[in-house]
Design an enzyme around this catalytic site. Structure first.
Site, PDB file in Angstrom:
ATOM      1  N   ARG A   2     -26.347 -28.495   0.187  1.00 25.09           N
ATOM      2  CA  ARG A   2     -27.013 -27.518   1.095  1.00 25.09           C
ATOM      3  C   ARG A   2     -25.996 -26.335   1.645  1.00 25.09           C
ATOM      4  O   ARG A   2     -25.163 -27.007   2.522  1.00 25.09           O
ATOM      5  CB  ARG A   2     -27.784 -28.097   2.169  1.00 25.09           C
ATOM      6  CG  ARG A   2     -28.697 -26.787   2.952  1.00 25.09           C
ATOM      7  CD  ARG A   2     -29.649 -27.489   3.887  1.00 25.09           C
ATOM      8  NE  ARG A   2     -29.147 -27.775   5.185  1.00 25.09           N
ATOM      9  CZ  ARG A   2     -28.822 -26.839   5.963  1.00 25.09           C
ATOM     10  NH1 ARG A   2     -29.417 -25.643   6.004  1.00 25.09           N
ATOM     11  NH2 ARG A   2     -28.140 -26.911   7.273  1.00 25.09           N
ATOM     12  N   ASN A  61     -33.492 -30.154  11.434  1.00 23.89           N
ATOM     13  CA  ASN A  61     -31.870 -30.564  11.863  1.00 23.89           C
ATOM     14  C   ASN A  61     -32.268 -31.607  12.894  1.00 23.89           C
ATOM     15  O   ASN A  61     -32.571 -31.004  13.952  1.00 23.89           O
ATOM     16  CB  ASN A  61     -30.991 -29.386  11.989  1.00 23.89           C
ATOM     17  CG  ASN A  61     -30.638 -28.349  11.056  1.00 23.89           C
ATOM     18  OD1 ASN A  61     -31.125 -29.009   9.693  1.00 23.89           O
ATOM     19  ND2 ASN A  61     -30.162 -27.394  11.200  1.00 23.89           N
ATOM     20  N   GLU A 112     -29.851 -31.586   8.317  1.00 18.63           N
ATOM     21  CA  GLU A 112     -28.763 -31.862   9.222  1.00 18.63           C
ATOM     22  C   GLU A 112     -28.698 -32.908  10.031  1.00 18.63           C
ATOM     23  O   GLU A 112     -29.810 -33.421  10.749  1.00 18.63           O
ATOM     24  CB  GLU A 112     -28.117 -30.777   9.979  1.00 18.63           C
ATOM     25  CG  GLU A 112     -27.530 -29.501   9.325  1.00 18.63           C
ATOM     26  CD  GLU A 112     -27.113 -28.363  10.350  1.00 18.63           C
ATOM     27  OE1 GLU A 112     -26.796 -28.655  11.388  1.00 18.63           O
ATOM     28  OE2 GLU A 112     -27.202 -27.250   9.641  1.00 18.63           O
TER      29      GLU A 112
END
Length: 510
Positions: free
Chosen positions: A115, A345, A418
């Site tokens: 990513r 994330n 993330e």
């Protein structure tokens, strides 16, 4: 090309590095205690993917090479004394020139996906109009090489770094003009790369841009109301809400373009990446329970609620009142359902305590939460702390965060986009490479991720942050999130123990 004058110092550095590492650490994968905690590819459903993540300004470097224009971060970090050691992303990890090495490392470590973000100002130096074909060619090379090495690209169209030209032209996200400009930029990227890119995200963590750029002013464009931050202009009580409203419209407009013009033939999907700290009430009292829910609404619900339910959370409407913009009927139709999949994330968790806010004082976005963040309970920290002062290892927070999205927002298709932790930037090379705390962090979080999948959350992939040590925003190079060590003087890359841990977990059965 390395000249003879440069080659000898580099040779001696590498020689010294080799002796330093070998002398203080037996650093072969066979010698390491890579306890997987029972995790393997087979722990997850077939098709579940694992990747690493970065962003353009943090890793690319080449800030003024081959026609790239300034982003707001380029201009922001030029202020003397702002960053530790006046750090910038001018060179950083220099992935612009070293992407082949980085992709090769990813493949060697058994990752499936990468990513990364596109630098808008590398494609359109002035935000609109003139196309920088050198920038277009770079991303073509990057994407083609990833596919050659079996790495699936996940492209993020914007990660904090809009073109400075748009900030100067009409104040960036404060203007509705950015909606069309972003949709045009996105359209161009779909046209250029969509034959190979099947996974798109419009924005990464837009809440961070609104909060840190327009509430406390610690990020560009450095706007806020004193005393919330050291800004010359801005309004912390209104601008974060305007910026978010326009960002959501940017996202929805880009999604509309993709669905109408490209999705059927390119057969891809598009979404957005939102950050989500898990907020746990400090006590079982109703005021803290309500405070924790308020924090979740102001953090995640601010963006996700309109995309699922067509309006901002009622909590926000009740607190912010007429400072909160409203969507028109046509905009509600465009925004609702504007995600094919959702990036989350997730790093950490906080305890939340209710805080009484003086109603006679001007309010900023953070004041509107009416909460206090607490990092320990009964004298015990919520978890071991990483280098960053906000980042504690709280794996159960990931479980609660993902299950919250599942239950409250209809179990959308999710990607954990993330997750990771940092070490100090000045850690010795052997200590940086022997990153046992990071390995423990990843193991405990991915175990909780498996639990969410087992319990019905529709999570289809995971990205570790970050592939390489890089420019960590306001911490500059004093923070290292990478699973690959980067020496920022020579740009040499060395995988850390955590990288070899992933390699072991992700090895494929023969």
């Amino acid at each position: 090309m390395v000249t003879t004058k440069m080659a000898l110092p580099l040779f001696f550095f590498m020689l010294n590095l080799q002796f330093l590492v070998q002398g203080q650490l037996d650093f072969s994968p066979e010698s390491m205690d890579l306890d997987t905690g029972g995790l393997s590819r087979e722990s997850f459903p077939q098709g579940f993917f694992f990747g690493t993540a970065t962003s353009a300004y943090q890793v690319e470097g080449a800030a003024h090479i081959d026609g790239r224009g300034d982003s707001i971060w380029d201009v922001f970090v030029r202020q003397s004394g702002l960053e530790p050691d006046n750090a910038t992303g001018e060179v950083s990890a220099d992935q612009y020139h070293r992407y082949i090495e980085d992709i090769d490392l990813m493949a060697k470590l058994n990752f499936d996906a990468y990513r990364f973000s596109i630098s808008w100002s590398r494609i359109f130096p002035y935000g609109t109009g003139l196309i920088n074909w050198n920038g277009v060619a770079y991303y073509n090379r990057l994407i083609d090489y990833m596919l050659e090495k079996g790495i699936t690209p996940f492209v993020n169209l914007n990660h904090y770094d809009i073109p400075q030209a748009l900030q100067e032209r009409y104040n960036g996200f404060l203007s509705r003009k950015i909606v069309k400009d972003f949709a045009d930029y996105a359209d161009f990227c779909f046209q250029m790369y969509g034959d190979r890119v099947k996974n798109w995200f419009t924005f990464n963590e837009p809440r961070v841009v609104a909060a840190r750029g327009f509430d406390d002013g610690n990020f560009p464009p450095q706007r806020c109301t004193k005393p919330y931050g050291n800004c010359l202009v801005g309004n912390s009580g209104t601008e974060p809400y305007i910026v978010t409203h326009n960002t959501i419209l940017c996202h929805a407009s880009a999604v509309q373009r993709y669905r109408e013009k490209y999705q059927k033939t390119q057969e891809g999907r598009i979404g957005i990446v939102l950050d989500f700290v898990w907020y746990e009430p400090l006590t079982r009292g109703l005021t803290d329970e309500y405070a924790a829910q308020r924090a979740r609404d102001f953090h995640l619900g601010w963006y996700l609620h309109p995309m699922v339910y067509g309006e901002y959370p009622k909590t926000m409407q009740n607190v912010v009142k007429d400072r909160l913009p409203k969507f028109s009927e046509e905009e509600v139709k465009m925004v609702t359902g504007s995600i094919d999949f959702l990036g989350i994330n997730q790093y950490t968790a906080n305890y939340i305590q209710h805080r009484v806010v003086n109603s006679s004082m001007p309010h900023g976005y953070q004041d509107d939460w009416q909460v206090t963040f607490v990092y320990e309970k009964n004298g015990a920290p919520i978890g071991p702390r990483a280098h960053s002062d906000w980042l504690y290892e709280v794996p159960w927070g990931m479980y609660k965060a993902l299950m919250y999205v599942k239950e409250r927002y209809g179990n959308p298709t999710m990607v954990l986009t993330e997750n990771g932790m940092d070490q100090p930037g000045n850690v010795t090379i052997p200590d940086s490479l022997k990153d046992t705390q990071r390995m423990s962090y990843y193991r405990s979080y991915i175990q909780q991720l498996k639990k969410t999948v087992d319990d019905g959350a529709n999570v289809i992939g995971y990205f570790a942050w970050s592939l390489v040590d890089n420019f960590e925003w306001r911490l500059g190079y004093t923070s290292r999130f990478g699973i690959i060590f980067v020496d920022f003087q020579t740009l040499v890359r060395i995988p850390k123990m955590s990288a070899y841990w992933f390699q072991k977990v992700l090895q494929r059965e023969q």
